[in-house]
Design a protein around this motif. Structure first.
Motif, PDB file in Angstrom:
ATOM      1  N   THR A  44      46.372  38.825  27.681  1.00 13.99           N
ATOM      2  CA  THR A  44      47.164  39.823  26.957  1.00 13.99           C
ATOM      3  C   THR A  44      46.613  40.122  25.561  1.00 13.99           C
ATOM      4  N   LYS A  45      45.332  39.802  25.338  1.00 16.08           N
ATOM      5  CA  LYS A  45      44.748  40.111  24.021  1.00 16.08           C
ATOM      6  C   LYS A  45      44.876  41.610  23.742  1.00 16.08           C
ATOM      7  N   PHE A  46      45.147  41.940  22.525  1.00 14.69           N
ATOM      8  CA  PHE A  46      45.358  43.324  22.041  1.00 14.69           C
ATOM      9  C   PHE A  46      46.626  43.973  22.594  1.00 14.69           C
ATOM     10  N   MET A 208      37.393  37.743  36.346  1.00 13.58           N
ATOM     11  CA  MET A 208      38.089  38.680  35.475  1.00 13.58           C
ATOM     12  C   MET A 208      38.443  39.911  36.318  1.00 13.58           C
ATOM     13  N   SER A 209      38.898  40.977  35.665  1.00 13.48           N
ATOM     14  CA  SER A 209      39.365  42.137  36.439  1.00 13.48           C
ATOM     15  C   SER A 209      38.326  42.660  37.422  1.00 13.48           C
ATOM     16  N   GLY A 210      37.060  42.662  37.001  1.00 14.74           N
ATOM     17  CA  GLY A 210      36.043  43.293  37.824  1.00 14.74           C
ATOM     18  C   GLY A 210      35.376  42.386  38.841  1.00 14.74           C
ATOM     19  N   ASN A 232      44.567  49.771  30.371  1.00 12.90           N
ATOM     20  CA  ASN A 232      43.504  49.898  29.373  1.00 12.90           C
ATOM     21  C   ASN A 232      43.926  49.258  28.054  1.00 12.90           C
ATOM     22  N   ARG A 233      43.027  48.421  27.488  1.00 12.35           N
ATOM     23  CA  ARG A 233      43.356  47.724  26.250  1.00 12.35           C
ATOM     24  C   ARG A 233      43.349  48.612  25.030  1.00 12.35           C
ATOM     25  N   LEU A 234      42.563  49.695  25.064  1.00 12.18           N
ATOM     26  CA  LEU A 234      42.385  50.458  23.836  1.00 12.18           C
ATOM     27  C   LEU A 234      43.315  51.666  23.745  1.00 12.18           C
TER      28      LEU A 234
HETATM   29  C1  LIG Z   1      39.163  39.547  27.862  1.00  6.98           C
HETATM   30  C2  LIG Z   1      38.750  38.376  28.668  1.00  6.98           C
HETATM   31  C3  LIG Z   1      39.095  38.280  30.026  1.00  6.98           C
HETATM   32  C4  LIG Z   1      39.826  39.376  30.778  1.00  6.98           C
HETATM   33  O1  LIG Z   1      38.977  40.470  30.968  1.00  6.98           O
HETATM   34  P1  LIG Z   1      39.420  41.742  31.860  1.00  6.98           P
HETATM   35  O2  LIG Z   1      38.137  42.373  32.217  1.00  6.98           O
HETATM   36  O3  LIG Z   1      40.291  42.581  30.993  1.00  6.98           O
HETATM   37  O4  LIG Z   1      40.139  41.216  33.054  1.00  6.98           O
HETATM   38  C5  LIG Z   1      38.726  37.126  30.698  1.00  6.98           C
HETATM   39  N1  LIG Z   1      38.044  36.134  30.095  1.00  6.98           N
HETATM   40  C6  LIG Z   1      37.689  36.195  28.791  1.00  6.98           C
HETATM   41  C7  LIG Z   1      36.937  35.056  28.188  1.00  6.98           C
HETATM   42  C8  LIG Z   1      38.026  37.316  28.048  1.00  6.98           C
HETATM   43  O5  LIG Z   1      37.677  37.374  26.753  1.00  6.98           O
END
Ligand SMILES: *Cc1c(COP(=O)(O)O)cnc(C)c1O
Length: 237
Positions: A44-46, A208-210, A232-234
């Motif tokens: 949930t960053k940002f 991660m998401s991708g 989208n984060r931004l």
């Molecule tokens: C931001 C981040 C994620 C999540 O990335 P998404 O592509 O948004 O899923 C996972 N791991 C780390 C270390 C991150 O900084």
């Protein structure tokens, strides 16, 4: 191939969460694994505190943050909820004490100085052990976060020996310029090496998401998923 970023982005947060959860369960079954062998950490960053609350109301317990100040503020504002905070970003040793006050798990342990700081912290204020993943650097660039292959055992042994740290396993981010299946299979080998030091340290933080489907296929137990769930984060709507 069905791997890669989800193509469909449902509109609401609840729909995106449900879509990703179903896709994760599907990927686990396709890999011959039980869906509940995979923990999803929502990054949930940002994102605003209100979104974390909404996700918590939808049943999410595990949250990931990568910047100390933001994470600390969110954890403080959400103290009324019983959430599990995972610190997933690069961590300066001088911030270790503060991070271990709210994060139950740190995914980015990669240096002696950080282990020293985390160990000292616990001597001052004994509490539950902080869960630690050793971050492995899978890139050629030594300046990126994570231990190199040759330091893996030494760093893992130090964490395993620290009374107030609990070695959980290994973590990595797949390099952008390499095939994720190769990156995650390297991580799986690193996990086997760490389990020879501590058989309980069997967890793998990857995906991660991708690339989470590839990570699940290679045994990931802790996915760190942001944008596929949060949007989208931004650009905020
Ligand atoms: C931001 C981040 C994620 C999540 O990335 P998404 O592509 O948004 O899923 C996972 N791991 C780390 C270390 C991150 O900084």
């Amino acid at each position: 191939m069905t791997s890669g970023p989800p193509v469909i982005h449902p509109r609401s947060l609840a729909e995106r969460l449900a879509w990703v959860q179903a896709d994760i369960a599907d990927a686990a079954r396709a890999a011959g694994r039980e869906p509940d062998s995979v923990t999803t950490i929502v990054v949930t960053k940002f994102q605003p505190v209100a979104m974390v609350r909404e996700l918590a109301a939808l049943g999410v317990v595990d949250f990931g943050e990568s910047r100390h100040q933001e994470a600390q503020a969110k954890a403080a504002q959400l103290r009324d909820l019983d959430l599990c905070w995972h610190f997933i970003g690069q961590l300066q040793s001088k911030k270790a004490r503060q991070v271990s006050a709210y994060a139950r798990v740190i995914h980015s342990v990669d240096r002696d100085s950080l282990i020293d700081a985390l160990t000292l912290t616990a001597q001052d204020s004994p509490g539950p052990a902080t869960g630690c993943f050793i971050q492995l650097n899978l890139t050629e660039d030594e300046h990126r976060g994570g231990v190199s292959d040759r330091d893996l055992e030494r760093i893992a042994e130090r964490v395993a020996a620290a009374p107030n740290l609990r070695l959980l396993g290994v973590m990595a981010v797949a390099p952008l310029d390499a095939a994720p299946e190769q990156a995650f299979s390297r991580l799986r080998l690193a996990s086997e090496r760490v389990q020879r030091i501590d058989p309980d340290a069997r967890f793998i933080s990857a995906g991660m998401s991708g690339d989470y489907r590839h990570a699940i296929a290679q045994g990931a137990t802790h996915l760190r998923i942001g944008s596929a769930i949060t949007g989208n984060r931004l650009v905020r709507d």
